[in-house]
Design an enzyme around this catalytic site. Structure first.
Site, short mmCIF file in Angstrom:
data_model
loop_
_atom_site.label_atom_id
_atom_site.label_comp_id
_atom_site.label_asym_id
_atom_site.label_seq_id
_atom_site.Cartn_x
_atom_site.Cartn_y
_atom_site.Cartn_z
CD GLU A 1 -3.15 0.29 -2.96
OE1 GLU A 1 -2.78 -0.67 -2.26
OE2 GLU A 1 -4.24 0.31 -3.58
NE ARG B 1 1.60 -4.97 8.51
CZ ARG B 1 1.42 -4.43 7.29
NH1 ARG B 1 1.95 -4.99 6.23
NH2 ARG B 1 0.70 -3.36 7.15
CE LYS C 1 -2.16 2.12 3.08
NZ LYS C 1 -1.39 2.42 1.88
P1 ATP Z 1 -1.87 -1.17 5.30
O1 ATP Z 1 -2.06 -2.64 5.44
O2 ATP Z 1 -1.79 -0.43 6.56
O3 ATP Z 1 -2.85 -0.55 4.35
P2 ATP Z 1 0.04 -1.44 3.29
O4 ATP Z 1 1.17 -2.37 3.46
O5 ATP Z 1 -1.08 -1.86 2.42
O6 ATP Z 1 -0.43 -0.99 4.70
P3 ATP Z 1 1.37 0.32 1.53
O7 ATP Z 1 0.99 1.68 1.13
O8 ATP Z 1 1.27 -0.76 0.54
O9 ATP Z 1 0.52 -0.03 2.81
O10 ATP Z 1 2.81 0.32 2.19
C1 ATP Z 1 3.90 1.08 1.79
C2 ATP Z 1 5.13 0.51 2.43
O11 ATP Z 1 5.04 0.61 3.84
C3 ATP Z 1 5.30 -0.95 2.09
O12 ATP Z 1 6.66 -1.20 1.79
C4 ATP Z 1 4.87 -1.64 3.36
O13 ATP Z 1 5.53 -2.87 3.50
C5 ATP Z 1 5.27 -0.64 4.43
N1 ATP Z 1 4.44 -0.80 5.62
C6 ATP Z 1 3.10 -0.76 5.69
N2 ATP Z 1 2.67 -1.00 6.93
C7 ATP Z 1 3.78 -1.20 7.68
C8 ATP Z 1 4.01 -1.50 9.06
N3 ATP Z 1 3.00 -1.65 9.92
N4 ATP Z 1 5.29 -1.63 9.47
C9 ATP Z 1 6.30 -1.47 8.62
N5 ATP Z 1 6.16 -1.20 7.32
C10 ATP Z 1 4.92 -1.07 6.84
MG MG Z 2 -1.07 -2.35 0.48
#
Ligand code: ATP
Ligand code: MG
Length: 549
Positions: A33, A257, A267
């Site tokens: 995102e 994760r 983020k």
């Molecule tokens: P955050 O909670 O840090 O904002 P998010 O999951 O909302 O992370 P996205 O941009 O939606 O961030 O994630 C893009 C991809 O990266 C998704 O497939 C998500 O599952 C993966 N991802 C995000 N954080 C992690 C992590 N800590 N370890 C492994 N994969 C991750």
């Molecule tokens: Mg997200």
């Protein structure tokens, strides 16, 4: 050394799918995102998705999951693309969930026409209460009884902008007593009169994550849709939509994760650190962001190695930051240019060396790299060594410099300390030493063996540089799990700025260079440098000083 590595569970599934002919080739996606910069957790996901496609001759799409117009921005889109490329991966297609808004809208109308979706006028609080609890069934309200024609009309009116934010939502009709709360008539569209970074003002209704993500996978024919564990309860919904809409059966697989100790990895939290100026920006070298790690001097190779070593788990755990540091040391040891920089100098005068004379000595750029070449280092009568490398009253087995003792100056000569020159306050002004002319490195026939080798710089030629030394960003292992505001656990001493006296060849440092300052650590040039002031970031110390602390 060929070590047969066992397959991880996703590789097993993929090999089975290819073997049985379920898929001819695989297509994965990385779906960020664009609401912030990527962090090391995303790097893990990138390495996994792109790595699997590379391993099995498939492809990976980069898809921006941009269904939330308020928090998204093109600055983030650009940074994400830069980070993925820097990590060494090429996407097959650059897609945006917002490209599918028309298609998603028509999927929603299809569900209405099948009697599987309805417009609900309840407030979000009412909807939440009516949903029940995990142990108690929810109840459907009167809006669920609306006719297909009425729902179609209302949904079109929602799209046309007839209603204000929050006045209505579109929900799917599944099962209000499902033990899975996500199946209790989830909302799939909401009204949001907001400007979108790509579609502008075309839409005032936006699909919810669950109605965009899975459908986007299907539209792109993604074979293996890999996400993190928190999406396990969303999987039945993912599959329900595929079945009801009769679209490409992408399959979702979940892994744990990545969590790292002494930092935060969301983020939202990273954004707070940036906005409240706890760090200098998303690419502050203390940040666990890809851009921060890049600026700090991490290499793509070291991050890929880290992702590989972490592997994929099915249960949440906390990975040691030291593992990341181990990976970068391993790589930098192979590629870093060796340079000598003295941080806390003490002057050494070599009394038997001709005054005004300098000679150029030659030293390997990297003993680990046979093609690394050599550089020249000036040597003369006045040099600087570390204060730490001298002791007036040394203990036994002290192999560095002390009165009467000999040491080798790296790539130069053996010297012996004869006299300590003191200031009136008792502090040391200089050390008077003599050198052994026959002991020149590479052509030593002095017959003298010394145990200590010190780094040094020629005093008149030394270049003063700024060095930024970083420590853990947080004082506790898991700031997010501590009581209160995670920011109260920030390490107040995570940045220390010191001065270094560098051998003159450092002048040619370029931003892509990686250095080992002998006996100190690994460093790289920072972007804040100017031609008259070089600034270096300490990527990592030579040894792991942290786990001992
Ligand atoms: P955050 O909670 O840090 O904002 P998010 O999951 O909302 O992370 P996205 O941009 O939606 O961030 O994630 C893009 C991809 O990266 C998704 O497939 C998500 O599952 C993966 N991802 C995000 N954080 C992690 C992590 N800590 N370890 C492994 N994969 C991750
Ligand atoms: Mg997200």
């Amino acid at each position: 050394m060929s070590e047969e590595k066992s397959l991880n569970f996703i590789e097993e599934i993929i090999e089975e799918d290819l073997r049985t002919g379920k898929h001819q080739s695989i297509l994965t996606r990385f779906p960020p995102e664009p609401n912030g910069y990527l962090h090391i957790g995303h790097a893990k996901s990138i390495c996994l998705n792109f790595g699997l496609a590379l391993k099995y001759g498939g492809k990976t799409n980069l898809r921006f999951d941009d269904t939330n117009p308020v928090t998204e921005d093109t600055e983030y889109v650009e940074s994400i693309k830069e980070d993925v490329k820097w990590l060494g991966f090429n996407w097959a297609n650059e897609f945006y969930a917002s490209d599918y808004f028309d298609q998603l809208y028509s999927f929603a109308e299809q569900l209405i026409e099948k009697g599987l979706a309805y417009v609900d006028d309840s407030t979000s609080e009412e909807i939440a209460t009516q949903k029940g609890t995990p142990t108690q069934s929810g109840v459907r309200n009167q809006y669920a009884n609306r006719t297909i024609a009425e729902n179609l009309q209302l949904f079109r009116d929602m799209r046309a902008g007839k209603y204000k934010d929050g006045e209505k939502v579109l929900r799917v009709k599944i099962d209000m007593s499902s033990p899975n709360m996500h199946m209790r008539d989830p909302i799939i569209y909401r009204i949001k009169h907001a400007h979108h970074h790509r579609t502008g003002d075309k839409w005032c209704i936006y699909p919810m994550y669950d109605f965009a993500h899975g459908q986007s996978d299907s539209i792109e024919n993604i074979t293996h849709s890999i996400c993190t564990l928190e999406f396990i309860p969303h999987r039945p919904l993912y599959e329900w939509f595929i079945e009801q809409l009769g679209i490409f059966p992408s399959k979702q697989y979940e892994f744990a994760r990545l969590n790292l100790n002494y930092t935060v990895m969301s983020k939202r939290k990273l954004l707070q650190l940036v906005n409240e100026h706890h760090v200098s920006g998303w690419d502050d070298p203390r940040m666990p962001t890809i851009s921060g790690l890049r600026r700090r001097g991490y290499t793509p190779e070291s991050l890929r190695d880290f992702a590989e070593r972490v592997g994929i788990a099915k249960r949440e755990n906390l990975i040691e930051f030291s593992l990341l540091e181990f990976c970068v040391r391993e790589h930098l040891n192979k590629i870093a240019l060796r340079r000598m920089v003295v941080f806390d100098p003490i002057k050494v005068i070599i009394t038997n060396y001709e005054e005004g004379k300098t000679e150029l000595l030659s030293s390997e750029n990297n003993p680990e790299d046979p093609n690394g070449g050599v550089r020249s280092i000036p040597f003369g009568r006045e040099i600087l060594i570390e204060q730490d490398d001298f002791m007036e009253n040394p203990p036994k087995k002290y192999f560095r410099l002390a009165p009467g003792q000999m040491v080798r100056l790296k790539s130069a000569y053996i010297i012996q300390c004869n006299e300590i020159i003191k200031n009136t306050d008792g502090s040391i002004q200089a050390l008077h030493c003599t050198y052994i002319p026959e002991s020149k490195s590479g052509q030593d026939n002095s017959g003298i063996h010394v145990k200590g080798t010190l780094h040094w710089v020629h005093a008149p030629a030394a270049l003063q540089v700024e060095v930024r030394e970083y420590d853990r960003l947080f004082q506790v292992e898991n700031p997010s799990s501590e009581e209160g505001d995670f920011k109260s656990y920030l390490n107040p001493n995570s940045l220390k700025v010191v001065t270094g006296y560098a051998e003159p060849s450092i002048k040619e440092a370029a931003s892509h260079d990686r250095f080992q300052f002998l006996r100190k650590g690994y460093y790289c040039l920072d972007k804040d440098s100017s031609s008259d002031k070089l600034i270096f970031n300490r990527t990592v110390t030579l040894k792991d000083g942290w786990t001992k602390k």
